[in-house]
Design an enzyme around this catalytic site. Structure first.
Site, short mmCIF file in Angstrom:
data_model
loop_
_atom_site.label_atom_id
_atom_site.label_comp_id
_atom_site.label_asym_id
_atom_site.label_seq_id
_atom_site.Cartn_x
_atom_site.Cartn_y
_atom_site.Cartn_z
N TRP A 35 0.80 -1.25 -0.08
CA TRP A 35 -0.05 -0.14 0.07
C TRP A 35 0.80 1.48 -0.19
CZ3 TRP A 35 -1.94 -4.68 2.07
CH2 TRP A 35 -3.11 -5.01 1.81
N CYS A 41 -6.80 -4.47 -1.54
CA CYS A 41 -7.89 -5.25 -1.36
C CYS A 41 -8.95 -5.78 -2.41
CB CYS A 41 -8.97 -4.31 -0.47
SG CYS A 41 -9.97 -2.83 -1.23
N HIS A 76 -13.49 -0.27 0.82
CA HIS A 76 -12.87 -1.49 1.25
C HIS A 76 -13.73 -2.82 0.44
CE1 HIS A 76 -10.27 -4.85 2.81
NE2 HIS A 76 -11.32 -5.09 3.79
N ASP A 124 -12.81 -12.40 4.20
CA ASP A 124 -11.89 -11.34 3.80
C ASP A 124 -10.55 -11.98 3.82
OD1 ASP A 124 -10.85 -8.71 3.06
OD2 ASP A 124 -11.72 -7.80 4.55
N ASN A 142 -20.18 -0.04 11.03
CA ASN A 142 -20.98 0.78 12.01
C ASN A 142 -20.26 1.59 13.08
OD1 ASN A 142 -23.80 -0.25 12.14
ND2 ASN A 142 -22.85 -1.94 12.23
N ASP A 187 -18.47 5.21 14.64
CA ASP A 187 -18.87 6.58 14.66
C ASP A 187 -17.39 7.34 14.50
OD1 ASP A 187 -21.42 6.19 14.80
OD2 ASP A 187 -21.43 6.23 16.98
N GLU A 198 -30.15 4.24 9.63
CA GLU A 198 -29.60 4.98 10.56
C GLU A 198 -30.41 5.74 11.27
OE1 GLU A 198 -25.99 5.23 11.84
OE2 GLU A 198 -25.82 4.97 9.73
N TYR A 238 -5.77 5.16 -1.09
CA TYR A 238 -7.36 4.82 -0.93
C TYR A 238 -7.75 4.19 0.48
CZ TYR A 238 -7.34 -0.35 -1.24
OH TYR A 238 -6.99 -1.51 -0.85
#
Length: 745
Positions: free
Chosen positions: A296, A331, A390, A413, A453, A455, A502, A577
């Site tokens: 990366w 990814c 991603h 993944d 999810n 914040d 949301e 990215y």
């Protein structure tokens, strides 16, 4: 004379102990680990029950002269098992479904007196209780999903058999023998690799753990060998094609080798959960010299830039032949290769893109961005990053290890991010469990839950070390989750499969459930955070083309009856990215006067001369805007990713598009930059039509056009796709594609 069942029992003992006897016993009879599909044991052609009397001649008994496997693409087995697309000369069938073979004997078969059975073997130490030695007596009716064989046609010296495989049997390449019983021993056919049989998962079989009940979805998620990778960002979704190539020559063997490499016991290879778990580790090279080495850092010496790959086939075949990690991937490359692996083995799979993906945050649902006294982002303290996007995979299967209702799509993944059980891997995690917050269910659900999810907390560090939360963004992470639509190249929004709307009651309940099951949610006392409600701030960027100037607009909406002034800081960063900044190329500050109950807009011009020198391959910017309301001391903060429009390759065809006739493909590219492109490489691939070819062009001066013509002969009719990519020192992620309909001759 022995009964058939006694003989089969004796056989299972002999096959498993022949080699075992040569091994040191070490106080217990242990068979070495059996995790190579390729290794073989020697199976005797004549297995005597005792002393063979003089004058015994095997030719006096029923003897197999030839075996016909009906393994051509147009023949019954590959047609009925949906395996006719594999470029592989051997028989490939799916488990839990009947297939046919023909056996030619030296004389007519007499069921009353002749006794024979079939044997499927895998690995070096075949054992019946491990599913690696499978003896199949020839009997009456076949039972669904259980091993069995029956004669369906007899003519002269030939018989045709229908063979049913178990719906839970291990998958891989089996060796096949026919064994005939004589009074003095067992006569067996000679080892013949032409009768090797691949058995795969079967999404068409209701008894299989990967059963999928929609034919259109099976065609998409198992049989489609081309897919779409969505990239860019949520406001500016970009797409490119990816060749999975799961049917190409040697790809099936390469995929089976990955399980050998991961040292997955042969006996565990009937379980899609185990296969996905070990594959998510072996797809990356971090701790096991797996398939792809990630990079990366924008430096790809001695390898291929991740953006240059057009599909999985080159990567898998290079790894299969060299046994060394292939350089380099990011990814979407890990996800593309993983998708090929899953579809090739018959597990329904799709590639997912999560926009604004939270990473490396210890699953605490909190991304911290620290601000200094002026309200500017402090890059020294800010360690968390938000990836523009991603990519991961979903695989379809039942989850008998979880409560009812958590089967279906599972997140897997292969991108190395965090270790799980000591290795870089992730999943399978139930999408349904993630949506409802049931993150206690294995595997790695808390990590995936946080990716979609978390914040964003904007926190100001006081001089005395206390932290004051100035702003919380609850809606940016996981704001859009997409995959390719079934039967088309469009985008399907699957955000609601991962999370409730949301702010809804269900979303709050899912969050409380996740916290109850151990996801860390850092609470903040009300005293430290009082949201700013008087003034809203937003940020928009003009559609920007690589190499051109563009404009960004900051808009304030003052909802109060007071006049305010806002000291505003604007920071433009060139980022990977993954959201990690490389350099700040633009700083701008200004004072904004905000009239009561009105909106005000302010423009900032971004010049190409400011960003071109440091631009990274995905042409991605990250803008931070923070504003302090001088009268109240409150701070507003907003951040946004912006992708530049990158030029595309033009592809066209010349000549007749007919199977078996030569045709031409022309790839064109015009350099739009105000500089010469150096070290330009083009790649072109057409799954099922044209294996990847590449050509190097030294330099492409500004405003000049490069043209490349390729001649080849397509062998199969049907709708195909040509995919091309361009890679150079200054410009990457340049793609082109074209659908072509190849006619029958």
């Amino acid at each position: 004379m022995f009964s058939a069942s006694q003989v089969l029992f004796m056989m299972s003992e002999t096959t498993s102990t022949n080699e075992e006897n040569k091994l040191p016993l070490n106080g217990r009879r242990a068979i070495p680990p059996n995790y190579s599909n390729d290794e073989e044991n020697e199976v005797p052609e004549m297995e005597a029950f005792g002393v063979i009397p003089r004058g015994f001649n095997p030719r006096d008994y029923l003897r197999v002269v030839d075996i016909y496997m009906f393994k051509e693409p147009q023949e019954i087995n590959k047609q009925e098992h949906h395996t006719d697309k594999y470029y592989n000369p051997k028989l490939i069938v799916r488990r839990g479904q009947a297939f046919q073979i023909q056996i030619d004997f030296n004389r007519p078969y007499q069921p009353q007196s002749d006794q024979f059975w079939l044997e499927f073997l895998m690995g070096r130490y075949p054992q019946q209780n491990k599913g690696t030695y499978i003896p199949i007596p020839v009997g009456g009716a076949l039972k669904p999903g259980q091993w069995g064989a029956k004669v369906i046609h007899r003519e002269n010296n030939s018989i045709r058999l229908s063979i049913m495989s178990s719906a839970t049997c291990i998958i891989g390449k089996f060796r096949f023998y026919v064994a005939v019983l004589t009074p003095y021993g067992i006569l067996r056919t000679r080892r013949n690799s032409a009768t090797d049989t691949y058995i795969l998962f079967n999404p068409w079989c209701q008894l299989d753990a990967v059963y999928l009940d929609d034919e259109k979805e099976r065609e998409e998620y198992v049989l489609n060998d081309v897919g779409i990778v969505f990239h860019g960002n949520a406001e500016d979704v970009k797409s490119r094609s990816w060749s999975y190539g799961q049917f190409e020559e040697n790809v099936l063997d390469a995929c089976l080798f990955l399980m050998d490499k991961a040292e997955l016991e042969l006996s565990g290879r009937g379980n899609p959960i185990k296969i996905c778990r070990v594959a998510s580790a072996v797809i990356n090279s971090r701790d096991d010299d797996g398939v792809i080495a990630g990079s990366w850092n924008n430096s790809y010496d001695y390898g291929v830039a991740p953006s240059a790959w057009t599909g999985s086939v080159d990567i898998l075949l290079e790894y299969y032949s060299s046994k060394q990690p292939v350089r380099y991937g990011q990814c979407w490359v890990f996800a593309g290769v993983f998708n090929t692996f899953l579809r090739c083995l018959g597990i329904p799979a799709r590639l997912i893109t999560n926009y604004s993906s939270a990473h490396d945050n210890n699953a605490n649902l909190r991304m911290d961005f620290f601000l200094d006294d002026d309200g500017k982002v402090d890059t020294r303290l800010t360690k968390d990053s938000v990836w523009n996007y991603h990519c991961w995979n979903e695989a379809w299967m039942t989850r008998p290890d979880l409560p009812v209702g958590f089967g279906g799509w599972q997140v897997v993944d292969g991108t190395p991010q965090e270790t799980s059980d000591g290795m870089y891997r992730c999943g399978p995690a139930s999408v349904q469990a993630i949506k409802h917050g049931h993150v206690c269910f294995q595997f790695d659900a808390p990590f995936v839950y946080a990716e979609v999810n978390s914040d964003i907390f904007y926190t100001r560090m006081e001089k005395n070390g206390t932290q004051v939360v100035e702003n919380i963004d609850t809606s940016r992470i996981g704001q859009l989750i997409v995959t390719k639509e079934v039967g088309g190249d469009g985008m399907m929004d699957i955000t609601e499969e991962y999370k409730f709307r949301e702010g809804s009651d269900e979303e709050r309940l899912a969050l409380e459930t996740a916290v109850m099951y151990g996801v860390k949610k850092q609470s903040i006392q009300d005293t430290t955070y009082q949201p700013q409600t008087d003034v809203d701030m937003d940020f928009q960027a003009q559609k920007a083309v690589l190499g051109n100037d563009f404009k960004v607009t900051i808009t304030f909406k003052n909802k109060s009856r007071n006049s305010y002034t806002a000291t505003t800081y604007f920071s433009g960063n060139i980022v990977f990215y993954t959201g990690v900044p490389k350099s700040e190329f633009k700083k701008h500050s200004f004072s904004a006067k905000l009239e009561p109950s009105s909106s005000s807009s302010f423009d900032v011009v971004i010049k190409s001369s400011e960003y071109m020198r440091d631009l990274l391959e995905q042409a991605s910017f990250h803008f931070f805007v923070t504003a302090r309301i001088n009268e109240t001391g409150k701070i507003l903060a907003v951040q946004k990713a912006v992708m530049l429009e990158i030029p595309t390759l033009r592809i066209k065809t010349k000549g007749e598009l007919v199977a078996g006739k030569e045709m031409s493909v022309i790839v064109e590219f015009t350099n739009p930059l105000k500089q010469t492109l150096e070290n330009v490489t083009l790649r072109l691939e057409g799954p099922g039509m044209l294996r990847t070819i590449k050509k190097q062009f030294g330099r492409v001066p500004m405003n000049s056009t490069l043209t490349w013509e390729v001649k080849f002969t397509p062998m199969r009719a049907g709708l195909r796709k040509l995919i091309a990519s361009l890679n150079s020192d200054a410009l990457r992620h340049v793609y082109g594609e074209l659908n072509v309909q190849i006619q029958k001759p």
